[in-house]
Design a protein around this motif. Structure first.
Motif, PDB file in Angstrom:
ATOM      1  N   GLU A   1      -0.742  -9.465  -1.981  1.00  0.00           N
ATOM      2  CA  GLU A   1       0.115  -8.526  -1.152  1.00  0.00           C
ATOM      3  C   GLU A   1       0.975  -8.604   0.247  1.00  0.00           C
ATOM      4  O   GLU A   1      -0.184  -9.723   0.592  1.00  0.00           O
ATOM      5  CB  GLU A   1      -0.097  -7.340  -1.690  1.00  0.00           C
ATOM      6  N   ILE A   2       1.992  -8.068   0.112  1.00  0.00           N
ATOM      7  CA  ILE A   2       2.573  -7.973   1.644  1.00  0.00           C
ATOM      8  C   ILE A   2       3.270  -6.976   1.558  1.00  0.00           C
ATOM      9  O   ILE A   2       3.320  -6.384   1.160  1.00  0.00           O
ATOM     10  CB  ILE A   2       3.559  -9.258   2.292  1.00  0.00           C
ATOM     11  N   SER A   3       3.302  -6.217   2.918  1.00  0.00           N
ATOM     12  CA  SER A   3       3.445  -4.892   3.387  1.00  0.00           C
ATOM     13  C   SER A   3       4.174  -4.820   5.198  1.00  0.00           C
ATOM     14  O   SER A   3       3.969  -5.824   5.562  1.00  0.00           O
ATOM     15  CB  SER A   3       1.714  -3.551   3.100  1.00  0.00           C
ATOM     16  N   GLY A   4       4.404  -3.931   4.687  1.00  0.00           N
ATOM     17  CA  GLY A   4       4.969  -3.745   6.000  1.00  0.00           C
ATOM     18  C   GLY A   4       5.402  -1.638   6.197  1.00  0.00           C
ATOM     19  O   GLY A   4       6.159  -0.867   4.693  1.00  0.00           O
ATOM     20  N   GLY A   5       5.000  -1.409   7.311  1.00  0.00           N
ATOM     21  CA  GLY A   5       6.568   0.362   8.214  1.00  0.00           C
ATOM     22  C   GLY A   5       5.535   0.473   8.926  1.00  0.00           C
ATOM     23  O   GLY A   5       5.749  -0.042   9.999  1.00  0.00           O
ATOM     24  N   LEU A   6       6.047   2.190   9.214  1.00  0.00           N
ATOM     25  CA  LEU A   6       6.055   2.764  10.450  1.00  0.00           C
ATOM     26  C   LEU A   6       4.459   3.713  10.363  1.00  0.00           C
ATOM     27  O   LEU A   6       4.206   4.428   9.954  1.00  0.00           O
ATOM     28  CB  LEU A   6       7.368   3.215  10.807  1.00  0.00           C
ATOM     29  N   GLY A   7       4.849   4.408  11.767  1.00  0.00           N
ATOM     30  CA  GLY A   7       3.755   5.330  11.663  1.00  0.00           C
ATOM     31  C   GLY A   7       3.673   5.752  13.921  1.00  0.00           C
ATOM     32  O   GLY A   7       4.501   5.134  13.970  1.00  0.00           O
ATOM     33  N   GLY A   8       2.075   6.167  13.589  1.00  0.00           N
ATOM     34  CA  GLY A   8       2.164   6.750  14.848  1.00  0.00           C
ATOM     35  C   GLY A   8       0.527   6.278  15.412  1.00  0.00           C
ATOM     36  O   GLY A   8      -0.526   6.582  13.824  1.00  0.00           O
ATOM     37  N   LEU A   9       0.106   6.205  16.281  1.00  0.00           N
ATOM     38  CA  LEU A   9      -0.935   6.385  16.954  1.00  0.00           C
ATOM     39  C   LEU A   9      -1.509   6.953  18.388  1.00  0.00           C
ATOM     40  O   LEU A   9      -0.336   7.142  19.406  1.00  0.00           O
ATOM     41  CB  LEU A   9      -1.183   4.391  17.547  1.00  0.00           C
TER      42      LEU A   9
END
Length: 200
Positions: free
Chosen positions: A86-94
């Motif tokens: 699988e491959i994936s990509g996204g956004l978030g906060g740290l």
């Protein structure tokens, strides 16, 4: 330690890796990583990673505590009885809190991140499996500019549900935060882990 629940339309994954050791009374390792994600399949190939969350602590990397939360979309390149890729990509906060910082520097940091990942798991033979798991995060400069976490494992069957595993783990922070005495932690942390595991 890890746990996974899978249905035809969803999967929940929880994983923990921790290292603690002392040599001649001196602490030489103290790091912990707890991660989890939940996927909802939109069709046979595309999934929505509703959340991916992680807690990370590594005092030798000047990380007193780090929490990240994000969401992404993924695609199954291969999924059959022997191989999953699988491959994936996204956004978030740290959010990151350092153990110590120089004069005038903030001990806390918040950053958005852009994340890409891939996971490949295959059955090489009837008694040997191979896993490659890689995650790359782009963050702001105070949080390290970019970080990556790579785990690759060769697992062989001993008997029944008992396995012999050899894992290579590579963590990297492009720009580690200097400590109060201006010591800069190493960018790379490399581990070779040999273990006996039980799957049930």
């Amino acid at each position: 330690a890890g746990a996974q629940r899978r249905t035809a339309k969803s999967r929940l994954f929880i994983d923990y890796v921790g290292n603690y050791s002392k040599t001649l009374g001196v602490e030489t390792a103290n790091n912990h990583r707890l991660s989890s994600y939940y996927d909802q399949f939109l069709n046979r190939k595309i999934f929505w990673r509703v959340y991916s969350a992680e807690y990370h602590r590594d005092t030798f990397k000047n990380i007193d505590g780090q929490v990240s939360l994000g969401s992404s979309f993924g695609y199954d390149l291969i999924r059959n009885s022997k191989t999953e890729w699988e491959i994936s990509g996204g956004l978030g906060g740290l959010y990151k809190r350092f153990v110590s910082v120089g004069v005038g520097e903030d001990i806390d940091n918040v950053s958005p991140f852009l994340e890409f990942g891939t996971k490949y798991d295959t059955e090489l033979t009837g008694w040997m499996d191979y896993l490659f798991d890689y995650k790359l995060q782009f963050v702001n400069e105070d949080s390290g500019t970019y970080t990556h976490h790579l785990v690759t494992t060769l697992s062989t069957d001993i008997t029944g549900d008992l396995d012999f595993d050899v894992s290579f783990v590579w963590d990297r922070i492009a720009n580690p935060q200097p400590e109060a005495d201006l010591t800069v932690p190493d960018k790379d942390d490399i581990q070779l882990i040999v273990a006996v595991s039980y799957e049930f």
